[in-house]
Design a protein around this motif. Structure first.
Motif, PDB file in Angstrom:
ATOM      1  N   GLU A 144       0.827  -1.206   0.000  1.00 50.02           N
ATOM      2  CA  GLU A 144       0.000   0.000   0.000  1.00 50.02           C
ATOM      3  C   GLU A 144       0.864   1.260   0.000  1.00 50.02           C
ATOM      4  N   LEU A 145       1.975   1.228   0.719  1.00 50.92           N
ATOM      5  CA  LEU A 145       2.874   2.380   0.725  1.00 50.92           C
ATOM      6  C   LEU A 145       3.534   2.571  -0.637  1.00 50.92           C
TER       7      LEU A 145
ATOM      8  N   ARG B  33      -6.491 -11.940   1.833  1.00 52.90           N
ATOM      9  CA  ARG B  33      -6.511 -12.083   0.372  1.00 52.90           C
ATOM     10  C   ARG B  33      -7.459 -11.058  -0.256  1.00 52.90           C
ATOM     11  N   ALA B  34      -8.606 -10.833   0.383  1.00 48.02           N
ATOM     12  CA  ALA B  34      -9.561  -9.850  -0.152  1.00 48.02           C
ATOM     13  C   ALA B  34      -8.964  -8.442  -0.114  1.00 48.02           C
ATOM     14  N   GLU B  35      -8.232  -8.112   0.965  1.00 46.35           N
ATOM     15  CA  GLU B  35      -7.598  -6.794   1.029  1.00 46.35           C
ATOM     16  C   GLU B  35      -6.535  -6.648  -0.058  1.00 46.35           C
ATOM     17  N   ALA B  36      -5.801  -7.720  -0.325  1.00 45.97           N
ATOM     18  CA  ALA B  36      -4.810  -7.664  -1.399  1.00 45.97           C
ATOM     19  C   ALA B  36      -5.484  -7.440  -2.751  1.00 45.97           C
ATOM     20  N   TRP B  37      -6.631  -8.115  -2.978  1.00 47.13           N
ATOM     21  CA  TRP B  37      -7.377  -7.902  -4.226  1.00 47.13           C
ATOM     22  C   TRP B  37      -7.871  -6.463  -4.326  1.00 47.13           C
ATOM     23  N   LEU B  38      -8.307  -5.908  -3.199  1.00 45.53           N
ATOM     24  CA  LEU B  38      -8.790  -4.523  -3.215  1.00 45.53           C
ATOM     25  C   LEU B  38      -7.661  -3.561  -3.598  1.00 45.53           C
ATOM     26  N   HIS B  39      -6.475  -3.773  -3.029  1.00 42.50           N
ATOM     27  CA  HIS B  39      -5.346  -2.909  -3.387  1.00 42.50           C
ATOM     28  C   HIS B  39      -4.950  -3.092  -4.849  1.00 42.50           C
ATOM     29  N   LYS B  40      -5.031  -4.311  -5.345  1.00 44.56           N
ATOM     30  CA  LYS B  40      -4.697  -4.536  -6.749  1.00 44.56           C
ATOM     31  C   LYS B  40      -5.723  -3.857  -7.659  1.00 44.56           C
TER      32      LYS B  40
END
Length: 640
Positions: free
Chosen positions: A95-96, A123-130
């Motif tokens: 995120e940074l 995993r869902a948070e990683a998808w959101l950042h992607k």
């Protein structure tokens, strides 16, 4: 009051503890507190170290010290504290990277997280950042595919609105307004994110040729109840957009009704006054349009609406037959346009100067959380700020993102400079400490060796003393059982009886006293023996603690010797070279990015100069036309 409650509770707890201690003393029982606490230093486990370091990074992140947070994560990763198994640190680092405009590095981290068998929520948070990464890069279809997939549905409830708004914006960019509206159906419209999303969709629908649906969306925003300044400004923007759309559709009455809802002291009052005057003008109410434009021309001439009003107000005077007032209005407009052109040229010269972008830091601070036009209306052009003429650039995502990267690179260069300045200080400190250690090391080692010998002797003596205490009570060993006052008295009484020749009465009294002492010693013998054993054990523990402290001191001396005899000086020199190379590379990137931003600013000023030139030419033509008309009318009257 809360502090008083805590203080009272603490005093009650202390009183209860003292009561327990006194009760145990009265009953002869032994109360031992905190026996479960270790008496030696305990090393932190790997997980404790990780969470401690990650807590520091989180503190920096939420304190708006993003670079410090990223540096902390990278340093601990280099030391092996964070690795591929610490997904929480990987997610924050990605995120940074995304915030610092490094999509490639962020993408690598998110791809690595998604390939791993991690928790569904992580995993869902990683998808959101992607998905956010794809949206920033303009790949709206890829963002939509991720935001509608099943894995991202495992987000926390408080993260779902962010997903919905991001998806709605991506769908708006693709022209799928119905799907965007469905996504926003569950987002509260009276919230700031929901209001912005509805406004954006309404404007997008109007631009896409669906004015009816777009006006309905904008009407929902304009009808929101009054709230904080941000909501009120958004309501004004929605009402202004409705009025301009109705005006383009030729519905002057509906446009006038919408524009009247814009606050007179709001940031969009100038645009609303301009559009309201046009609505009245198109309705044939020239006398109603003229006061609005006259009020508008008193404001800052940098504003586009004010410039338009400077040409429309004299035109209205012409239609009303007030030609002298019209001529004076055109002349005033020409003077104002020339003054603004002069300011634009001065701004262009400042932009061409080296270090121009550094002067924008203080000016852009006011734009960080405000609408650009709202800030400009409040600030005005009197201060000579370049942002008065360049605010349109910050409304463009690409320029704003590049300028944000420019500021971050400048801060990075400054940080590298500070580190570079600290290297000579570190080298001098290292040399001074090496010299000091070389001077005092032999003497300190001798002292530590002497202390180690004394400690060993003390440990042996305390162990021997503890072992010499008999386990069984022997009344014949009176000195071993008696307390110090009783032992002194027993020694004196026995000495008097043995060394002197007392009379029979005196001997009888001394023997009675010795018997009383013997009874006291025998009565207190068990308690004294238990105390002696306890004191002996405490002496052994104290001797062991002294040994541990000496061992720690010896370890510190060895560590200092190893550290100062290492290749630290060589590494500092190599680090200085690396910092210099990184700073040179950073300065090159800053110069290149600065040239881009400078070119964008000059191009915008060129467009503004062209518009002002057209306005100035129109004003001069109108002046010439009126003067010619007046001359012809005078010639006609002269012939008559």
């Amino acid at each position: 009051m809360r502090r008083m409650k805590h203080s009272l509770r603490a005093h009650l707890a202390l009183g209860t503890l003292l009561a327990c201690v006194m009760a145990s003393a009265d009953t002869g029982t032994r109360l031992v507190l905190f026996d479960d606490l270790a008496s030696t230093p305990q090393a932190l486990g790997i997980e404790e170290q990780r969470y401690l370091a990650f807590g520091g990074a989180i503190l920096d992140y939420y304190s708006d010290r993003s670079f410090a947070a990223l540096s902390r994560l990278r340093v601990n990763q280099a030391h092996g504290l964070f690795d591929d198994s610490t997904e929480y640190a990987e997610l924050l680092q990605g995120e940074l990277f995304l915030d610092y405009g490094l999509p490639e590095q962020a993408g690598v981290i998110f791809e690595r997280l998604l390939r791993k068998d991690i928790l569904a929520r992580t995993r869902a948070e990683a998808w959101l950042h992607k998905a956010d990464l794809h949206y920033r890069q303009g790949d709206y279809q890829a963002a939509t595919d991720i935001l509608t997939a099943a894995p991202i549905q495992a987000l926390r409830p408080e993260q779902q609105p962010h997903r919905q708004l991001l998806l709605a914006n991506a769908l708006i960019h693709q022209g799928e307004f119905n799907r965007a509206a469905d996504e926003l159906a569950t987002v509260p419209l009276d919230s700031v994110p929901g209001a912005y999303a509805s406004y954006n969709m309404g404007v997008a629908m109007v631009r896409a040729g669906q004015p009816a649906h777009g006006l309905t969306r904008l009407e929902h925003v304009a009808a929101l109840p009054s709230g904080d300044p941000e909501i009120n400004a958004l309501k004004d923007r929605a009402a202004l957009a409705i009025g301009l759309t109705e005006l383009r559709q030729g519905r002057a009455d509906q446009a006038r009704a919408a524009l009247l809802r814009v606050r007179a002291d709001g940031p969009y009052s100038s645009d609303a006054l301009m559009a309201l005057g046009l609505a009245n003008y198109r309705r044939g109410a020239v006398r109603s349009a003229l006061p609005l434009w006259l009020e508008l021309i008193r404001r800052d001439p940098v504003h586009g609406a004010v410039q338009e009003a400077m040409l429309l107000a004299p035109r209205a005077y012409e239609e009303l037959g007030a030609l002298p007032q019209a001529l004076a209005g055109y002349q005033v407009a020409a003077e104002q346009f020339r003054a603004v052109l002069h300011d634009l040229e001065a701004t262009a010269r400042r932009i061409r100067q080296p270090g121009w972008l550094h002067t924008l830091n203080d000016q852009t601070a006011a734009l960080a959380s405000q609408d650009p036009m709202a800030w400009l209306v409040r600030q005005g052009a009197a201060q000579g700020d370049d942002l008065v003429y360049l605010h349109q650039l910050f409304a463009e995502r690409q320029f704003a993102e590049q300028y944000r990267q420019y500021q971050q690179l400048v801060r990075l260069s400054e940080l590298l400079r500070q580190h570079q300045q600290s290297i000579p200080v570190l080298q001098a400190t290292l040399a001074e400490r090496q010299q000091r250690l070389a001077r005092v090391a032999p003497r300190i080692h001798e002292q530590v060796a002497a202390l180690r010998q004394q400690q060993q002797q003390l440990a042996d003596a305390t162990a021997a003393l503890a072992q010499s205490i008999p386990q069984h009570l022997d009344i014949n060993a009176t000195h071993d059982l008696a307390e110090l006052p009783h032992a002194i008295m027993w020694q004196r009484v026995t000495g008097w009886l043995d060394s002197t020749q007392p009379s029979a009465a005196q001997r009888q009294r001394l023997e009675r006293l010795r018997g009383r002492l013997l009874w006291e010693i025998a009565h207190r013998g068990p308690a004294n023996r238990e105390r002696q054993q306890r004191d002996g054990a405490a002496l052994i523990i104290d001797a062991d603690i002294a040994g541990l402290r000496l061992a720690a001191l010896e370890q510190l001396l060895n560590d200092a010797h190893v550290a100062l005899q290492s290749d630290l000086g060589t590494r500092l020199t190599h680090l200085a070279e690396q910092i210099e190379a990184q700073r040179t590379q950073t300065e090159a990137i800053i110069n290149e990015l600065g040239e881009r931003l400078q070119l964008a600013g000059l191009q915008l000023l060129a467009r503004q100069r062209q518009t002002l030139g057209e306005h100035l030419a129109e004003a001069h033509l109108s002046i010439a036309r009126l003067q010619d008309s007046a001359a012809r009318a005078q010639q006609t009257r002269g012939r008559q």
